[in-house]
Write an enzyme that holds these catalytic residues in place. Structure first.
Site, PDB file in Angstrom:
ATOM      1  CD  GLU A 187       2.469  11.620  -1.831  1.00  0.00           C
ATOM      2  OE1 GLU A 187       2.768  10.964  -0.828  1.00  0.00           O
ATOM      3  OE2 GLU A 187       2.790  12.810  -1.994  1.00  0.00           O
ATOM      4  NE  ARG A 211       2.276  16.712  -5.044  1.00  0.00           N
ATOM      5  CZ  ARG A 211       2.972  15.864  -4.288  1.00  0.00           C
ATOM      6  NH1 ARG A 211       2.429  14.754  -3.834  1.00  0.00           N
ATOM      7  NH2 ARG A 211       4.226  16.119  -3.991  1.00  0.00           N
ATOM      8  CB  THR A 240      -0.973  -0.036   1.194  1.00  0.00           C
ATOM      9  OG1 THR A 240      -1.725  -1.247   1.128  1.00  0.00           O
ATOM     10  CG2 THR A 240      -1.932   1.145   1.165  1.00  0.00           C
ATOM     11  N   GLY A 263       2.990  16.825  -0.642  1.00  0.00           N
ATOM     12  CA  GLY A 263       1.752  16.100  -0.360  1.00  0.00           C
ATOM     13  C   GLY A 263       1.253  16.471   1.022  1.00  0.00           C
ATOM     14  CG  HIS A 291      -4.138  -1.433  -1.927  1.00  0.00           C
ATOM     15  ND1 HIS A 291      -2.861  -1.635  -1.437  1.00  0.00           N
ATOM     16  CD2 HIS A 291      -4.176  -2.033  -3.152  1.00  0.00           C
ATOM     17  CE1 HIS A 291      -2.162  -2.332  -2.333  1.00  0.00           C
ATOM     18  NE2 HIS A 291      -2.948  -2.591  -3.377  1.00  0.00           N
TER      19      HIS A 291
HETATM   20  C1  LIG Z   1       1.872  22.352   3.402  1.00  0.00           C
HETATM   21  C2  LIG Z   1       2.276  23.139   4.626  1.00  0.00           C
HETATM   22  C3  LIG Z   1       3.557  23.906   4.307  1.00  0.00           C
HETATM   23  C4  LIG Z   1       1.180  24.149   4.914  1.00  0.00           C
HETATM   24  O1  LIG Z   1       1.531  24.801   6.101  1.00  0.00           O
HETATM   25  P1  LIG Z   1       1.385  26.388   6.267  1.00  0.00           P
HETATM   26  O2  LIG Z   1       2.141  27.068   5.170  1.00  0.00           O
HETATM   27  O3  LIG Z   1       1.735  26.701   7.673  1.00  0.00           O
HETATM   28  O4  LIG Z   1      -0.109  26.664   5.968  1.00  0.00           O
HETATM   29  P2  LIG Z   1      -1.415  26.289   6.821  1.00  0.00           P
HETATM   30  O5  LIG Z   1      -1.121  25.363   7.955  1.00  0.00           O
HETATM   31  O6  LIG Z   1      -2.103  27.597   7.075  1.00  0.00           O
HETATM   32  O7  LIG Z   1      -2.213  25.452   5.730  1.00  0.00           O
HETATM   33  C5  LIG Z   1      -2.536  26.005   4.469  1.00  0.00           C
HETATM   34  C6  LIG Z   1      -3.855  25.402   4.014  1.00  0.00           C
HETATM   35  O8  LIG Z   1      -3.653  23.995   3.792  1.00  0.00           O
HETATM   36  C7  LIG Z   1      -4.559  23.241   4.603  1.00  0.00           C
HETATM   37  N1  LIG Z   1      -3.903  22.013   5.038  1.00  0.00           N
HETATM   38  C8  LIG Z   1      -2.710  21.904   5.648  1.00  0.00           C
HETATM   39  N2  LIG Z   1      -2.452  20.603   5.884  1.00  0.00           N
HETATM   40  C9  LIG Z   1      -3.507  19.898   5.406  1.00  0.00           C
HETATM   41  C10 LIG Z   1      -3.828  18.527   5.361  1.00  0.00           C
HETATM   42  N3  LIG Z   1      -2.987  17.611   5.858  1.00  0.00           N
HETATM   43  N4  LIG Z   1      -5.007  18.161   4.802  1.00  0.00           N
HETATM   44  C11 LIG Z   1      -5.858  19.091   4.288  1.00  0.00           C
HETATM   45  N5  LIG Z   1      -5.602  20.412   4.306  1.00  0.00           N
HETATM   46  C12 LIG Z   1      -4.442  20.802   4.872  1.00  0.00           C
HETATM   47  C13 LIG Z   1      -4.924  24.158   5.758  1.00  0.00           C
HETATM   48  O9  LIG Z   1      -6.186  23.820   6.293  1.00  0.00           O
HETATM   49  C14 LIG Z   1      -4.973  25.515   5.044  1.00  0.00           C
HETATM   50  O10 LIG Z   1      -6.178  25.637   4.304  1.00  0.00           O
HETATM   51  P3  LIG Z   1      -6.858  27.079   4.058  1.00  0.00           P
HETATM   52  O11 LIG Z   1      -5.840  27.889   3.281  1.00  0.00           O
HETATM   53  O12 LIG Z   1      -8.094  26.749   3.287  1.00  0.00           O
HETATM   54  O13 LIG Z   1      -7.101  27.642   5.433  1.00  0.00           O
HETATM   55  C15 LIG Z   1       2.488  22.198   5.883  1.00  0.00           C
HETATM   56  O14 LIG Z   1       1.230  21.620   6.201  1.00  0.00           O
HETATM   57  C16 LIG Z   1       3.508  21.108   5.641  1.00  0.00           C
HETATM   58  O15 LIG Z   1       4.703  21.377   5.559  1.00  0.00           O
HETATM   59  N6  LIG Z   1       3.069  19.832   5.530  1.00  0.00           N
HETATM   60  C17 LIG Z   1       3.989  18.734   5.333  1.00  0.00           C
HETATM   61  C18 LIG Z   1       4.152  18.461   3.841  1.00  0.00           C
HETATM   62  C19 LIG Z   1       5.217  17.431   3.586  1.00  0.00           C
HETATM   63  O16 LIG Z   1       6.306  17.458   4.166  1.00  0.00           O
HETATM   64  N7  LIG Z   1       4.933  16.477   2.669  1.00  0.00           N
HETATM   65  C20 LIG Z   1       5.853  15.445   2.368  1.00  0.00           C
HETATM   66  C21 LIG Z   1       6.910  15.885   1.356  1.00  0.00           C
HETATM   67  S1  LIG Z   1       6.273  15.963  -0.271  1.00  0.00           S
END
Ligand SMILES: CC(C)(COP(=O)(O)OP(=O)(O)OC[C@H]1O[C@@H](n2cnc3c(N)ncnc32)[C@H](O)[C@@H]1OP(=O)(O)O)[C@@H](O)C(=O)NCCC(=O)NCCS
Length: 124
Positions: free
Chosen positions: A40, A110, A32, A59, A66
């Site tokens: 992704e 994303r 999975t 992401g 799955h």
């Molecule tokens: C993406 C990320 C930078 C956003 O953080 P931020 O810049 O502080 O912004 P916020 O926390 O205000 O979130 C931005 C928006 O995304 C949404 N969001 C954040 N995480 C989410 C999740 N897991 N699922 C759904 N929505 C999400 C928030 O609700 C917000 O929505 P809005 O604009 O409608 O209010 C942060 O959540 C992050 O770094 N996540 C990890 C990503 C990662 O490492 N992925 C693996 C590598 S590819």
């Protein structure tokens, strides 16, 4: 970037991608986590070709099912469809098939980030 955009990618299941190998289960079937990685990767590639240099996507959400097991050597197809753009959030429908049977499907979200700023923020 436009809602309705699609990308289809293919991959063959490799021996190192089984549940037994990635430690997500005991059996030698496509795992999975690697199914999710394929979904992704397809959504990531669809978005990346539309972004400016220096921007990328991370992401932030995966909600998939799955539904069918696969063996090493099976040829899988993944279709990612960009269903909604909400600011920096990109919503995808992702679907993986094997010989036209659904292996897995669901929603993936994303988030568009600037590569340099994202890393700087984590490092503090
Ligand atoms: C993406 C990320 C930078 C956003 O953080 P931020 O810049 O502080 O912004 P916020 O926390 O205000 O979130 C931005 C928006 O995304 C949404 N969001 C954040 N995480 C989410 C999740 N897991 N699922 C759904 N929505 C999400 C928030 O609700 C917000 O929505 P809005 O604009 O409608 O209010 C942060 O959540 C992050 O770094 N996540 C990890 C990503 C990662 O490492 N992925 C693996 C590598 S590819």
């Amino acid at each position: 970037m436009k809602e309705g955009m699609k990308l289809i990618l293919e991959k063959t299941v490799k021996a190192e991608e089984t549940a037994a190998k990635v430690a997500s289960g005991a059996l030698d079937v496509f795992s999975t986590p690697m199914l999710i990685a394929f979904m992704e990767n397809t959504a990531f590639n669809l978005a990346q070709k539309e972004l400016e240099d220096g921007d990328t996507t991370v992401g932030i959400s995966v909600n998939i099912k799955h539904l069918k097991a696969n063996l090493v050597g099976d040829l899988l197809k993944c279709e990612a469809l960009l269903t909604k753009i909400d600011g920096k959030k990109l919503f995808f429908n992702v679907k993986v098939t094997y010989n036209d049977e659904i292996v897995g499907d669901g929603e993936h979200i994303r988030y568009i980030v600037n590569e340099k700023k994202f890393i700087e923020k984590i490092r503090g």
